[in-house]
Design an enzyme around this catalytic site. Structure first.
Site, PDB file in Angstrom:
ATOM      1  N   ASP A   1       3.843  -6.863   5.614  1.00 41.23           N
ATOM      2  CA  ASP A   1       4.753  -8.156   5.769  1.00 41.23           C
ATOM      3  C   ASP A   1       5.891  -7.749   6.477  1.00 41.23           C
ATOM      4  O   ASP A   1       6.576  -8.607   7.337  1.00 41.23           O
ATOM      5  CB  ASP A   1       4.969  -8.855   4.229  1.00 41.23           C
ATOM      6  CG  ASP A   1       3.655  -9.160   3.550  1.00 41.23           C
ATOM      7  OD1 ASP A   1       2.874  -8.272   3.596  1.00 41.23           O
ATOM      8  OD2 ASP A   1       3.866 -10.103   2.793  1.00 41.23           O
TER       9      ASP A   1
ATOM     10  N   GLU B   1      -8.629  -9.123   4.380  1.00 37.25           N
ATOM     11  CA  GLU B   1      -8.816  -8.252   3.122  1.00 37.25           C
ATOM     12  C   GLU B   1     -10.278  -9.006   2.390  1.00 37.25           C
ATOM     13  O   GLU B   1     -10.717  -8.299   1.564  1.00 37.25           O
ATOM     14  CB  GLU B   1      -7.987  -8.390   2.146  1.00 37.25           C
ATOM     15  CG  GLU B   1      -6.772  -7.560   2.701  1.00 37.25           C
ATOM     16  CD  GLU B   1      -5.455  -7.784   2.431  1.00 37.25           C
ATOM     17  OE1 GLU B   1      -5.252  -8.968   1.705  1.00 37.25           O
ATOM     18  OE2 GLU B   1      -4.287  -7.216   2.562  1.00 37.25           O
TER      19      GLU B   1
END
Lengths: 218, 950
Positions: free
Chosen positions: B550, B687
């Site tokens: 991030d 994911e």
């Protein structure tokens, strides 16, 4: 003094539940004619009533629906039990994450906690309640759980059990898994078609008493 | 008088005449206010030479004293070394011609009504027409002035002179290219540069009826306190409202005395509740209390404090943390809670309150509202003095006390070895949290002053978080006083917003949400030495402060256009953890450096090995398999160097980030029998699908990494050639027939579920359906292939953005908070701005609306970074290539006009977009390429026509 209302000449399961519930809620058991349960549940000193889930039986000649449906107090509906409870040490509280369900359960949950019971909150993620985001499975639950309990069941020591799917499919099962002695379940008070699916399914499958808490109860 | 603390004072002197007995009394008060941080201005029609005693003022800041002469024609700042002219309007020949035409037109119009006029010798940039009425009886009263003004204004309008301003009295007409209103607007701009909005301005003068000075009262003063001190009642202007306090200069002096008294008695300052800048919570919804704490976090210089209420309570989770200070070990490592500095003793605790986060000035204001005398507080974490936090409070003496200025931390998981010690010395209290295991320490020192007067207790507290000289700094801050500390803090914030901002006049809610994102990005990535940006920043305990991709792919690209030095510090965080990354690569049997999926103090992997999808316990394999982060780290370094215009860093200090990551990929890649290169067994950004082969994102990022290192790194030629060779052989799943990349090998064979089949995105489909079902489907959590088009568009096939958007977006559940904003940026680039805005609003509302029930644990910092990226890279279409800034705006219909300000290449750039044009302002000559036009070197404002997009 507060009382738990139970029918006269109860079966061992109903009597055991009434005694255990009274002990948990610091109340006495008052026995009444089964035909007077529906009316007696409104008495000021009554904190809860206990009724058999057996349809049309002598202990609930009007059926549990009539007692619980019109009650403004929690009503414990007792299924046929292999082992009636001696004490209520652990209470399962299903919450859907709405203010209504949390408000309905709040007082009863508080009394149960004050009586020393462990509280296990069950929340089932369904299409309506699933979070928008679940970023990292390694961390996401901790934040979500902390806030869920803080909002809806801020009782010290309460634990959260999470499931996904249809809520009614999980309540009785989680009660078994968690070895709960009582399920405290908010409901709308009506069994009209399309309503109370979770209540019906839970009562059909539960192996412990189900304390139905009417919505709007404070 | 006005029972309110203001931060700027404007005195309109003309109609009041000279102060009786001279200006000394006025001067003394103004100088005292300026010393306390107040900005003051005196407006007059006279020239500086005729402004009398005021010119002798020699105030020392931090406030400013301005003398506005000739109705704004000249502005002087009075400082310790005398007056300095800071503004002057110089008319051009065209301006003079326009003024002369206006005078001619006005005189003709007056003449037509039988009014005698003459031109009076005027001043530079100004003309005056004297008026004489044939009937003396008509000279008196406001009706005459109104008539003259209407005649003059009508004449100027009829002459087609929109820039000429007219003000008039019964005996004259004043013609200029800027009137008193413009002078006031100029003052408001000057105040704004100090962080002072109109709601913090006091304007005093004689605003009776149609007097000349009423022209100062522009609508922008709507929230200001305007007091007319003349004998006559003020006119009936709707905006701004004018209070009438007759008394002339005596009233003016009393107003100034009130402001000085409020400062001397440490009364709590006010905030300007400008809806464009404030986030307000009433506290009525108790379920939002912890959310509000997160939203109202104040951060600067690597220190941040949640916006908890001051008193203890079951719904409060106060927390102060410092960037990079962790406690505990391994996956349990989390930010070390520091001393609490913002607590007060309030008994009984407030039952209702109103809290205001002022984004413009970086302060949190609170006022209780249950009836009776309120408790008011205002706090800040200084943007001007790193490590300094200050609090000011007032309330009934029997209910409010300061109590201990530093208290033990309350929030955060406990860990062995954490300690809290406190003591006092020399009028200063100190407190320290420490972790014996990690050696992390957070030390604070605080000075507190309390006073009671008339039943009102005031508390001023100055806490300094620093490893050295905390007590000395706290004492010095206390000596400066809260008003000065606040003034300096406001000014620092004003400088930030001057350089970086968004203005969307037609979409105020979007504008506020984007400013909210900027505010917290500043507060989160705020160190300039080394900056570790965790997934929840410094605003809560969530994610333990662990640093993910991030930081590199979502936050850094935003921060580099906000605070380039902070972006550099984020790169430095990775650079200093290269030894751990090298060790990780060695441990895996590879070369180079492998960065961890989750990082904290040392750079070792702190990813837990188990977690939950909803209620289902699952093994966590991201630490083992989500390897793209290694390329993301290299990408962030290149991006930061490109945007800051410092490519030399890539061959100097930062070079190891490129070479070591390239070496890792070179040793990680498998060559098959046919000589094709593959990366097996990874997790991509999506994911939902674990342990896949040839993930397009991972492979293309690795390819980019190898090529970038080959182009830049000082390594032997054979190694460089080897990297290029490998990069060329890497499978990327691109199908020229469809223009699409296959997300990973075998993805196309999965069940073709779409997000809409599950629910309305965003939706955490893995929680709802379970890991196995989503893994067997084409549902994806967030952009994966599309992330390539966002980060490395030059590595993707030309024209492939559209086909991949069309294919993957319907399959994207946006079940990651990282997803909506970046998707919005891509949609904007693809010429689909309205769809982009729809998605962007999900990101903007994520924390403000707590739409996923986890904001109490901290802000979703990557989403905030994504919001700013969507604005800059998406709607404004900004890219930097070499030394050229490319712009290709594509705004949504709801934003017919917008202006974005950002920093790049060492420049401050403003891009103003409307239907017709793109106007770009640079503060120094810069190469710009707008739309399809050839690059041009531009400085100042340059207009480019908007190109039509297909």
């Amino acid at each position: 003094m507060t009382r738990v209302l139970a029918p006269l000449d109860p079966t061992s399961a109903v009597e055991a539940t009434a005694t255990a519930l009274a002990r948990l809620l610091a109340a006495d058991v008052r026995h009444v004619d089964p035909r007077d349960l529906a009316a007696g549940v409104h008495d000021r000193d009554v904190v809860a009533a206990v009724v058999s889930a057996e349809p049309g039986g002598a202990l609930a000649p009007d059926g549990w629906e009539r007692v619980a449906g019109g009650a403004d107090r929690p009503v414990a509906v007792v299924p046929r039990l292999r082992r009636p409870p001696v004490t209520i040490d652990r209470v399962l509280v299903p919450l859907d994450g709405s203010p209504e369900s949390a408000a309905a359960a709040a007082d009863t949950v508080g009394l149960c906690a004050a009586g020393g019971a462990d509280l296990v909150v069950l929340h089932v993620f369904d299409a309506r309640t699933v979070p928008r985001y679940w970023d990292q499975a390694a961390h996401a639950r901790a934040d979500w759980e902390r806030e869920f309990l803080a909002r809806w069941c801020a009782v010290p020591g309460a634990r959260l059990h999470l499931r996904s799917g249809v809520p009614g499919e999980h309540v009785a099962d989680v009660a078994r898994v968690e070895a709960a002695d009582l399920i405290a379940l908010g409901w709308s008070g009506t069994l009209a078609p399309g309503r109370a699916r979770t209540v019906r399914r839970t009562l059909a499958e539960a192996t412990v008493p189900v304390l139905l808490i009417p919505a709007g109860l404070r | 008088m006005i029972d309110r603390t203001v931060e700027a004072v404007v005195l309109a002197a003309d109609a009041l005449g000279p102060p009786p007995g001279g200006a000394a009394a006025l001067r003394r008060r103004l100088e005292a206010l300026v010393a306390a941080g107040v900005s003051a201005a005196v407006t007059t029609g006279a020239s500086a030479a005729h402004s009398g005693d005021l010119l002798r003022s020699r105030p020392a800041g931090p406030g400013r004293l301005l003398l506005v002469c000739r109705h704004g024609g000249e502005v002087y700042e009075l400082g310790p070394r005398g007056p300095v002219r800071v503004g002057r309007r110089v008319p051009s020949a065209a301006d003079d011609a326009a003024l002369d035409r206006a005078v001619t037109a006005i005189r003709a119009r007056l003449d037509g009504r039988g009014v005698v006029s003459r031109r009076v010798p005027g001043q530079v940039g100004r003309r005056v027409v004297g008026v004489r009425w044939p009937d003396r009886a008509r000279l008196a009263g406001p009706a005459a002035a109104t008539l003259v003004r209407d005649l003059a204004a009508g004449a100027v309008a009829a002459a087609g002179l929109p820039d000429v301003r007219v003000s008039a009295g019964a005996t004259h007409v004043d013609v200029s290219l800027a009137d008193r209103g413009d002078a006031m607007r100029d003052l408001l701009v000057r105040f704004a540069s100090r962080g002072i909005g109109p709601g913090l301005v006091l304007v005093a003068g004689d605003f009776a009826h149609t007097g000349d000075d009423t022209a100062l009262l522009v609508p922008e003063l709507d929230r200001a306190v305007v007091v007319s001190v003349g004998a006559g009642r003020p006119g009936g202007r709707a905006r701004p409202a004018v209070r009438h306090r007759p008394g002339g200069w005596a009233t003016v002096l009393a107003l100034l005395d009130e402001q000085l008294d409020r400062r001397r008695s440490a009364r709590v300052p006010c905030v300007d509740e400008d809806p464009a800048w404030v986030v307000v919570e009433t506290g009525a919804d108790r379920l939002r209390h912890r959310v509000t704490e997160t939203l109202f976090t104040l951060g600067a210089g690597g220190l941040a404090t949640r916006g908890s209420v001051e008193e203890d309570g079951p719904e409060a989770a106060p927390l102060t943390v410092a960037d990079g200070r962790y406690t505990a070990r391994g996956p349990a490592q989390h930010l070390l809670p520091g001393p609490q500095w913002a607590a007060l003793d309030i008994d009984p605790p407030p039952a209702a309150d109103r809290r205001v986060l002022d984004l413009r000035t970086g302060v949190l204001y609170r006022q209780t509202g249950e009836g009776g005398p309120p408790i008011r507080t205002l706090r800040l974490v200084s943007a001007d003095s790193p490590g300094l936090a200050a609090l000011c409070a007032e309330g009934p003496a029997g209910r409010l006390t300061g109590g201990a200025p530093l208290r033990a931390p309350a929030a955060g998981p406990r860990s062995d070895g954490r300690s809290w010690t406190t003591g006092d010395a020399g009028g200063c209290v100190w407190g320290r949290t420490a972790d014996a295991g990690t050696g992390a320490v957070i030390t604070a020192a605080a000075v507190q002053a309390e006073a009671v007067a008339g039943g009102l207790r005031t508390v001023s507290r100055f806490a300094v978080f620093a490893d050295r000289d905390a007590a000395g700094r706290a004492r010095r801050a206390a000596r400066r006083g809260f008003a000065r500390v606040l003034a300096e803090h406001r000014a620092a914030w004003a400088l930030r917003w001057e350089d970086v901002d968004i203005r969307i006049p037609d979409a105020p809610a979007d504008q506020l949400a984007i400013r909210f994102a900027l505010f917290h990005l500043w507060g989160t990535a705020a160190r300039h030495d080394e900056c570790a940006v965790g997934a929840r920043g410094l605003s809560g305990t969530g994610y333990g402060g662990h640093v993910f991709w991030d930081a590199d792919a979502y936050v850094l690209p935003a921060v580099v256009s906000i605070d380039p030095d902070a972006a550099t510090a984020m790169v430095r965080y990775r650079l200093r953890r290269l030894p751990a990354a090298r060790a990780a690569a060695r441990a895996a049997g590879r070369r180079g450096a492998r960065f961890p999926w989750e990082s904290a103090v040392s750079g070792d992997d702190v990813t837990p090995n188990a977690g939950y999808l909803g209620g289902t316990r699952v093994p966590i394999r991201t630490g083992e398999l989500e390897e793209h982060i290694t390329a993301d780290v290299a990408w962030a370094a290149v991006h930061a160097a490109t945007w800051t215009g410092t490519p030399e860093r890539l061959t100097g200090e930062w070079a190891p980030l490129l070479t070591e990551t390239a070496r890792y990929w070179a040793s990680r890649i498998r060559l098959d029998a046919g000589g094709n290169a593959h990366i097996d067994r990874v997790i991509g950004p999506d994911e939902y699908h674990e342990d896949v082969d040839d993930n397009a994102y991972t492979n293309v990022m690795a390819r980019w990494n190898l090529r970038a290192a080959a182009d830049l790194a000082a390594v032997p030629d054979d190694e460089r050639a080897g990297w290029r060779e490998l990069a060329g052989r890497l499978a990327d799943g691109f199908d020229p027939a469809t223009g699409r990349y296959e997300q990973f090998a075998g993805y196309r064979l999965l069940a073709p579920l779409r997000a809409a089949d599950v629910g309305e995105p965003p939706v955490a489909a893995d929680v709802l359906l379970g890991r196995a079902r989503v893994a067997a489907s084409q549902l994806i959590k967030q952009p994966d292939v599309l992330m390539l088009h966002h980060l490395v568009p030059d590595e993707t096939a030309t024209g492939s953005l559209g086909p991949n958007l069309d294919f993957y977006l319907p399959r994207t559940t946006h079940g990651s908070s990282l997803s909506p904003a970046v998707s919005a940026a891509l949609l904007a680039r693809a010429g689909r701005p309205d769809e982009a805005l729809h998605l962007l609003r999900h990101a903007m509302d994520l924390d403000l609306g707590d739409t996923t029930g986890t904001t109490a644990g901290g802000l979703h910092v990557a989403a905030l970074g994504g919001v700013w990226q969507a604005v800059v890279a998406g709607f404004a279409g900004v890219r930097v290539r070499g030394s050229v800034v490319h712009l290709d705006p594509c705004p949504p219909a709801a934003w017919p006009r917008f202006e974005v300000r950002f920093r790049c290449l060492g420049r401050r750039i403003r891009v103003a977009v409307d239907a017709a044009a793109v106007a770009v302002h640079t503060d120094a000559p810069t190469w710009l390429q707008v739309g399809g036009s050839p690059p041009r070197r531009c400085g100042g404002w340059t207009r480019f026509p908007r190109r039509s997009r297909p």
